[in-house]
Design an enzyme around this catalytic site. Sequence first.
Site, PDB file in Angstrom:
ATOM      1  N   CYS A   2      13.874 -38.739 -50.180  1.00 48.33           N
ATOM      2  CA  CYS A   2      14.080 -39.905 -51.027  1.00 48.33           C
ATOM      3  C   CYS A   2      13.026 -40.952 -50.668  1.00 48.33           C
ATOM      4  O   CYS A   2      12.664 -41.109 -49.507  1.00 48.33           O
ATOM      5  CB  CYS A   2      15.448 -40.553 -50.894  1.00 48.33           C
ATOM      6  SG  CYS A   2      16.788 -39.448 -51.307  1.00 48.33           S
ATOM      7  N   ARG A  27       8.519 -37.327 -51.683  1.00 48.16           N
ATOM      8  CA  ARG A  27       9.702 -37.423 -50.833  1.00 48.16           C
ATOM      9  C   ARG A  27      10.965 -36.930 -51.539  1.00 48.16           C
ATOM     10  O   ARG A  27      12.039 -36.864 -50.936  1.00 48.16           O
ATOM     11  CB  ARG A  27       9.917 -38.868 -50.394  1.00 48.16           C
ATOM     12  CG  ARG A  27       8.753 -39.468 -49.666  1.00 48.16           C
ATOM     13  CD  ARG A  27       9.040 -40.890 -49.288  1.00 48.16           C
ATOM     14  NE  ARG A  27      10.082 -40.966 -48.292  1.00 48.16           N
ATOM     15  CZ  ARG A  27       9.878 -40.936 -46.984  1.00 48.16           C
ATOM     16  NH1 ARG A  27       8.654 -40.840 -46.522  1.00 48.16           N
ATOM     17  NH2 ARG A  27      10.873 -41.015 -46.148  1.00 48.16           N
ATOM     18  N   TRP A  71      16.007 -37.062 -53.573  1.00 45.64           N
ATOM     19  CA  TRP A  71      16.159 -35.649 -53.195  1.00 45.64           C
ATOM     20  C   TRP A  71      17.628 -35.508 -52.832  1.00 45.64           C
ATOM     21  O   TRP A  71      18.077 -36.015 -51.810  1.00 45.64           O
ATOM     22  CB  TRP A  71      15.263 -35.324 -52.008  1.00 45.64           C
ATOM     23  CG  TRP A  71      15.201 -33.866 -51.680  1.00 45.64           C
ATOM     24  CD1 TRP A  71      14.352 -32.940 -52.209  1.00 45.64           C
ATOM     25  CD2 TRP A  71      16.025 -33.149 -50.736  1.00 45.64           C
ATOM     26  NE1 TRP A  71      14.597 -31.708 -51.659  1.00 45.64           N
ATOM     27  CE2 TRP A  71      15.613 -31.805 -50.768  1.00 45.64           C
ATOM     28  CE3 TRP A  71      17.063 -33.516 -49.893  1.00 45.64           C
ATOM     29  CZ2 TRP A  71      16.193 -30.833 -49.968  1.00 45.64           C
ATOM     30  CZ3 TRP A  71      17.652 -32.542 -49.099  1.00 45.64           C
ATOM     31  CH2 TRP A  71      17.212 -31.210 -49.139  1.00 45.64           C
ATOM     32  N   ASN A  97      17.600 -44.629 -48.574  1.00 48.77           N
ATOM     33  CA  ASN A  97      17.062 -43.354 -48.115  1.00 48.77           C
ATOM     34  C   ASN A  97      17.719 -43.047 -46.780  1.00 48.77           C
ATOM     35  O   ASN A  97      17.708 -43.897 -45.890  1.00 48.77           O
ATOM     36  CB  ASN A  97      15.539 -43.464 -47.950  1.00 48.77           C
ATOM     37  CG  ASN A  97      14.951 -42.285 -47.205  1.00 48.77           C
ATOM     38  OD1 ASN A  97      15.457 -41.175 -47.308  1.00 48.77           O
ATOM     39  ND2 ASN A  97      13.889 -42.509 -46.451  1.00 48.77           N
ATOM     40  N   GLY A  98      18.287 -41.847 -46.654  1.00 49.75           N
ATOM     41  CA  GLY A  98      18.964 -41.488 -45.406  1.00 49.75           C
ATOM     42  C   GLY A  98      20.321 -40.894 -45.720  1.00 49.75           C
ATOM     43  O   GLY A  98      20.582 -40.481 -46.853  1.00 49.75           O
ATOM     44  N   GLU A 452       2.382 -18.515 -41.596  1.00 53.51           N
ATOM     45  CA  GLU A 452       1.991 -19.672 -42.400  1.00 53.51           C
ATOM     46  C   GLU A 452       1.534 -19.224 -43.793  1.00 53.51           C
ATOM     47  O   GLU A 452       1.868 -19.849 -44.801  1.00 53.51           O
ATOM     48  CB  GLU A 452       0.887 -20.456 -41.665  1.00 53.51           C
ATOM     49  CG  GLU A 452       0.305 -21.626 -42.419  1.00 53.51           C
ATOM     50  CD  GLU A 452       1.335 -22.703 -42.791  1.00 53.51           C
ATOM     51  OE1 GLU A 452       2.470 -22.655 -42.312  1.00 53.51           O
ATOM     52  OE2 GLU A 452       0.975 -23.586 -43.589  1.00 53.51           O
ATOM     53  N   LYS A 456       3.257 -20.417 -47.288  1.00 49.80           N
ATOM     54  CA  LYS A 456       2.519 -21.043 -48.398  1.00 49.80           C
ATOM     55  C   LYS A 456       2.788 -20.278 -49.689  1.00 49.80           C
ATOM     56  O   LYS A 456       3.037 -20.870 -50.731  1.00 49.80           O
ATOM     57  CB  LYS A 456       0.991 -21.033 -48.142  1.00 49.80           C
ATOM     58  CG  LYS A 456       0.448 -21.993 -47.146  1.00 49.80           C
ATOM     59  CD  LYS A 456       0.488 -23.437 -47.545  1.00 49.80           C
ATOM     60  CE  LYS A 456       1.777 -24.086 -47.149  1.00 49.80           C
ATOM     61  NZ  LYS A 456       1.938 -24.527 -45.785  1.00 49.80           N
ATOM     62  N   GLU A 459       6.500 -20.812 -50.948  1.00 49.53           N
ATOM     63  CA  GLU A 459       6.927 -22.152 -51.374  1.00 49.53           C
ATOM     64  C   GLU A 459       6.284 -22.610 -52.669  1.00 49.53           C
ATOM     65  O   GLU A 459       6.905 -23.353 -53.413  1.00 49.53           O
ATOM     66  CB  GLU A 459       6.776 -23.191 -50.254  1.00 49.53           C
ATOM     67  CG  GLU A 459       5.373 -23.600 -49.906  1.00 49.53           C
ATOM     68  CD  GLU A 459       5.351 -24.690 -48.823  1.00 49.53           C
ATOM     69  OE1 GLU A 459       4.425 -24.673 -48.015  1.00 49.53           O
ATOM     70  OE2 GLU A 459       6.250 -25.540 -48.794  1.00 49.53           O
ATOM     71  N   HIS A 475      10.028  -0.956 -37.579  1.00 47.25           N
ATOM     72  CA  HIS A 475      11.394  -1.051 -37.050  1.00 47.25           C
ATOM     73  C   HIS A 475      12.367  -1.535 -38.121  1.00 47.25           C
ATOM     74  O   HIS A 475      13.286  -2.287 -37.818  1.00 47.25           O
ATOM     75  CB  HIS A 475      11.413  -1.964 -35.823  1.00 47.25           C
ATOM     76  CG  HIS A 475      10.538  -1.453 -34.724  1.00 47.25           C
ATOM     77  ND1 HIS A 475      10.903  -0.406 -33.911  1.00 47.25           N
ATOM     78  CD2 HIS A 475       9.289  -1.802 -34.343  1.00 47.25           C
ATOM     79  CE1 HIS A 475       9.912  -0.147 -33.065  1.00 47.25           C
ATOM     80  NE2 HIS A 475       8.926  -0.978 -33.308  1.00 47.25           N
ATOM     81  N   LYS A 574       8.665 -33.449 -49.098  1.00 48.11           N
ATOM     82  CA  LYS A 574       7.662 -33.410 -48.038  1.00 48.11           C
ATOM     83  C   LYS A 574       8.219 -33.869 -46.699  1.00 48.11           C
ATOM     84  O   LYS A 574       7.807 -33.392 -45.654  1.00 48.11           O
ATOM     85  CB  LYS A 574       6.476 -34.291 -48.428  1.00 48.11           C
ATOM     86  CG  LYS A 574       5.348 -34.176 -47.445  1.00 48.11           C
ATOM     87  CD  LYS A 574       4.020 -34.107 -48.114  1.00 48.11           C
ATOM     88  CE  LYS A 574       2.925 -33.717 -47.162  1.00 48.11           C
ATOM     89  NZ  LYS A 574       2.849 -32.264 -46.984  1.00 48.11           N
TER      90      LYS A 574
HETATM   91  C1  F6R Z   1       5.307 -26.294 -45.619  1.00 47.60           C
HETATM   92  C2  F6R Z   1       5.681 -27.604 -45.129  1.00 47.60           C
HETATM   93  C3  F6R Z   1       6.907 -27.727 -44.294  1.00 47.60           C
HETATM   94  C4  F6R Z   1       6.670 -28.721 -43.151  1.00 47.60           C
HETATM   95  C5  F6R Z   1       7.980 -28.955 -42.399  1.00 47.60           C
HETATM   96  C6  F6R Z   1       7.780 -29.880 -41.218  1.00 47.60           C
HETATM   97  O1  F6R Z   1       4.159 -26.351 -46.386  1.00 47.60           O
HETATM   98  O2  F6R Z   1       5.038 -28.576 -45.395  1.00 47.60           O
HETATM   99  O3  F6R Z   1       7.296 -26.494 -43.788  1.00 47.60           O
HETATM  100  O4  F6R Z   1       5.681 -28.218 -42.309  1.00 47.60           O
HETATM  101  O5  F6R Z   1       8.917 -29.525 -43.270  1.00 47.60           O
HETATM  102  O6  F6R Z   1       7.287 -31.118 -41.615  1.00 47.60           O
HETATM  103  P1  F6R Z   1       6.606 -32.094 -40.603  1.00 47.60           P
HETATM  104  O7  F6R Z   1       5.348 -31.476 -40.140  1.00 47.60           O
HETATM  105  O8  F6R Z   1       6.377 -33.352 -41.384  1.00 47.60           O
HETATM  106  O9  F6R Z   1       7.573 -32.292 -39.479  1.00 47.60           O
END
Ligand code: F6R
Length: 579
Positions: A2, A27, A71, A97-98, A452, A456, A459, A475, A574
């Site tokens: 949020c 956010r 969110w 927010n929270g 990773e 990517k 997501e 396995h 994010k």
């Molecule tokens: C994936 C992504 C998330 C963040 C995760 C941690 O592309 O962005 O997996 O890496 O939410 O976020 P931070 O680094 O802000 O703690």
Amino acid sequence: MCGIVGYIGYRQAAPVLLDCLKQLEYRGYDSYGVATRSDGISIYKKKGNVSNILPDASALQGICGIGHTRWATHGIPSDINAHPHLDCKGRIVVVHNGIIENYAVLKRDLISRGHTFRSETDTEVIPHLLEDAYEGNLLEAMSRIVEKLEGSYAILAISEDDNCIVAARNQSPLVLGIGDNELFAASDITPLLEYTNRVIYLEDGDIAEIHPDTHMIYQGSIIQDRQVQEIQWTPDTVQKGGFAHFMLKEIYEQPDVINRAIHSLTPQSLPSFFRDTRSITVVACGSSYHAGFIFRYLIESTCGIPVRVELGSEYKYNSIPFGDLIIGISQSGETADTLSAIKKGNCNNVPTIAITNVLNSTITRHADATILMQAGPEISVAATKSFIAQLGILLQVVNLLSGNACDAILSHAGFAIKKVLQLELGEAVHLCSSANHIFFVGRGSFYPVMMEGALKMKEISYIHAEAYAAGEIKHGPFSLLSSETPVVAICMPGPAYAVMLGNLKEMKARGTPIIAIGSKDDTELYELVDVLIPLEVEHLYLQILTSTVILQLLAYHTATNLGREIDKPRNLAKSVTVE
Ligand code: F6R
């Protein structure tokens, strides 16, 4: 999650608020709303994305207002659950927010005393509590009610009768932007850059009364003198700059980002905890966790320091080894699970280091030392340049602890990344685009690189992608392999090459299409696989960095091919500020 924003000044507030909300959408983006104050309180709120604004929202009158992009945590995304939320009489309005953890108890009590709730949100208890506590001064009412709130909050409130915005912060970020005869409040600085670069970061427990030309910040009844900071980021850094998406722009920024990250850490600025420790625990989530996982392979093999890598969300269930050092890696610096791990370290007198991209973020306030990644603002929800910056910092830590043995290698990092940005990935993208499931496999430090890569891919393309240590595939997951399930692999010359090549042959024997990142001169690999993506760099560190970038591009182009929403993937935000 949020984003909230407030404005008080001389401009019409609604267009400013909506403009700022667009910058805060990373956010959360399932609904949005604004409220302004002129003759009374006017509200506009809607399910959906703020970028699809309807004209009624910007027509709200008033030079004071608050806004929110959501969110959902409590209650589905809907017009009713969207913020702002009102008290019973429609005279006090709030964005938040929270999470208010004790909202159910508060709500029951408020209802028993005659309050009527309209939404399913935890937030709505706040305007009703303010309504009860209000005796002609919104700031005083806020001071009385925050004592009742348990959980995390950044709150902005306005009322029909007070010509100001009142803000309160506890464990959710909130920053004031100081303009000329106008003041802003927001969840972070990105929406403010267009208007001012002078900011004040509020602290936990702060309550502020905000007017166009002045602000007062209190802790309890004591006025606080908080420093105004000048931000170096410019509005350009939060624009797409000609790229189709922020994600692509951020991928292309990586040659500069890696150099900045590496150079930001010198022997003098390396926190001394690194040199004194017997062991390290890295705590992080998502991409940041993967960066920590790569670090583990590199530092253990180079410096012999044992490293555990823990998910932030699981760390609370683990014990802390004697003589440990905790490193929390978090791009946003606000991830609740990573923060709770750092706090656990604080409670146990374990030294803590934060690696983050955001100056003054919450993690920096709890860690004993902070390393800033210097990646610049990352807008796309999917982490790309922040991940590369994390790797840059972590590789430099290994380098510095091993007597600068890799200075020369690291000085080539930016150039090596620039070269892979030019690679042609059409065939690989084509193979991935038609798949429902993709496996990503690697060995050693390439295993977390593949984790990773899979993250990517899933997501942003919404294709199910899973990473496996190549040796684990036999396995169990082998039963899933077929001509319909492509495998993306890294198979570079080195200690794991022969066994990795053997694994790929076993997969090929099951008809599995293979996309391999490998040496451009490897004819055996070339003949085995369906697509060979050639890597020319020889040093492991450069192979890790460049293959990471290739996997980002593979995910990006696959997702665009499938017409996905790149920068704001469904259901994601994010900054994950809830546990
Ligand atoms: C994936 C992504 C998330 C963040 C995760 C941690 O592309 O962005 O997996 O890496 O939410 O976020 P931070 O680094 O802000 O703690």
